[in-house]
Design a protein around this motif. Structure first.
Motif, PDB file in Angstrom:
ATOM      1  N   TYR A 264      -4.682   4.165  -3.735  1.00 45.37           N
ATOM      2  CA  TYR A 264      -3.977   4.655  -2.551  1.00 45.37           C
ATOM      3  C   TYR A 264      -2.880   3.679  -2.135  1.00 45.37           C
ATOM      4  O   TYR A 264      -1.745   4.075  -1.876  1.00 45.37           O
TER       5      TYR A 264
ATOM      6  N   LYS B  34       1.151   4.472  -2.199  1.00 47.18           N
ATOM      7  CA  LYS B  34       1.995   4.364  -1.009  1.00 47.18           C
ATOM      8  C   LYS B  34       3.091   3.324  -1.212  1.00 47.18           C
ATOM      9  O   LYS B  34       4.221   3.507  -0.765  1.00 47.18           O
TER      10      LYS B  34
ATOM     11  N   ILE C  87       1.077  -0.734   4.975  1.00 46.12           N
ATOM     12  CA  ILE C  87       0.021   0.251   4.745  1.00 46.12           C
ATOM     13  C   ILE C  87      -1.175  -0.156   5.587  1.00 46.12           C
ATOM     14  O   ILE C  87      -1.782  -1.205   5.355  1.00 46.12           O
ATOM     15  N   SER C  88      -1.517   0.667   6.560  1.00 41.71           N
ATOM     16  CA  SER C  88      -2.584   0.288   7.486  1.00 41.71           C
ATOM     17  C   SER C  88      -3.962   0.553   6.892  1.00 41.71           C
ATOM     18  O   SER C  88      -4.161   1.466   6.087  1.00 41.71           O
TER      19      SER C  88
ATOM     20  N   LYS D 133      -6.384   1.651   8.548  1.00 44.90           N
ATOM     21  CA  LYS D 133      -6.810   2.926   9.115  1.00 44.90           C
ATOM     22  C   LYS D 133      -6.408   4.084   8.199  1.00 44.90           C
ATOM     23  O   LYS D 133      -7.204   4.974   7.928  1.00 44.90           O
ATOM     24  N   ASN D 134      -5.175   4.062   7.694  1.00 47.24           N
ATOM     25  CA  ASN D 134      -4.720   5.129   6.805  1.00 47.24           C
ATOM     26  C   ASN D 134      -5.490   5.136   5.495  1.00 47.24           C
ATOM     27  O   ASN D 134      -5.835   6.210   4.978  1.00 47.24           O
TER      28      ASN D 134
ATOM     29  N   GLU E  68      -8.987   6.458   6.307  1.00 48.04           N
ATOM     30  CA  GLU E  68      -8.956   7.893   6.588  1.00 48.04           C
ATOM     31  C   GLU E  68      -8.810   8.701   5.302  1.00 48.04           C
ATOM     32  O   GLU E  68      -9.430   9.748   5.152  1.00 48.04           O
ATOM     33  N   ALA E  69      -7.986   8.217   4.381  1.00 44.58           N
ATOM     34  CA  ALA E  69      -7.823   8.910   3.103  1.00 44.58           C
ATOM     35  C   ALA E  69      -9.147   8.958   2.351  1.00 44.58           C
ATOM     36  O   ALA E  69      -9.520   9.993   1.790  1.00 44.58           O
TER      37      ALA E  69
ATOM     38  N   ARG F 252     -11.701  11.375   4.002  1.00 41.96           N
ATOM     39  CA  ARG F 252     -11.441  12.793   3.721  1.00 41.96           C
ATOM     40  C   ARG F 252     -12.144  13.206   2.427  1.00 41.96           C
ATOM     41  O   ARG F 252     -12.539  14.351   2.270  1.00 41.96           O
TER      42      ARG F 252
ATOM     43  N   ASN G 284      -5.362  -2.983  14.234  1.00 39.96           N
ATOM     44  CA  ASN G 284      -4.152  -2.697  13.461  1.00 39.96           C
ATOM     45  C   ASN G 284      -4.038  -3.537  12.192  1.00 39.96           C
ATOM     46  O   ASN G 284      -2.976  -4.072  11.888  1.00 39.96           O
TER      47      ASN G 284
ATOM     48  N   ARG H 133      -3.490  -4.338   8.383  1.00 34.49           N
ATOM     49  CA  ARG H 133      -2.588  -3.687   7.443  1.00 34.49           C
ATOM     50  C   ARG H 133      -2.202  -4.640   6.332  1.00 34.49           C
ATOM     51  O   ARG H 133      -2.380  -5.836   6.448  1.00 34.49           O
TER      52      ARG H 133
END
Length: 80
Positions: A12, A16, A24-25, A27-28, A31-32, A35, A75, A77
């Protein structure tokens, strides 16, 4: 953390980064993954959350980025 989770997170971040993102956080990334494999107990105070942070640091080191957290501990990242 499983090998599948690690491989997914690294892929991932690499995807990105190849798309031009320089930040690139965590959190992202999480979350990926969630999912794909929902975990109702996810959070920074859970084994998966802590392991995700540690592995994000490893990814940053390996790919030449910096793992950064704000002073309040939020936060997190990777910056390139």
């Amino acid at each position: 953390m499983t090998i599948a989770q690690k491989n997914f997170m690294k892929a991932y971040v690499e995807l990105k980064r190849s798309q031009g993102l320089t930040e690139i956080s965590r959190k992202n990334v999480a979350e990926a993954w969630l999912r794909e494999d929902a975990q109702p107990t996810y959070g920074t105070n859970t084994p998966f959350g802590r392991a995700a942070s540690v592995y994000m640091k490893e990814i940053a080191d390996e790919l030449g980025g910096k793992y950064i957290k704000d002073p309040n501990g939020k936060n997190a990242r990777i910056e390139f």
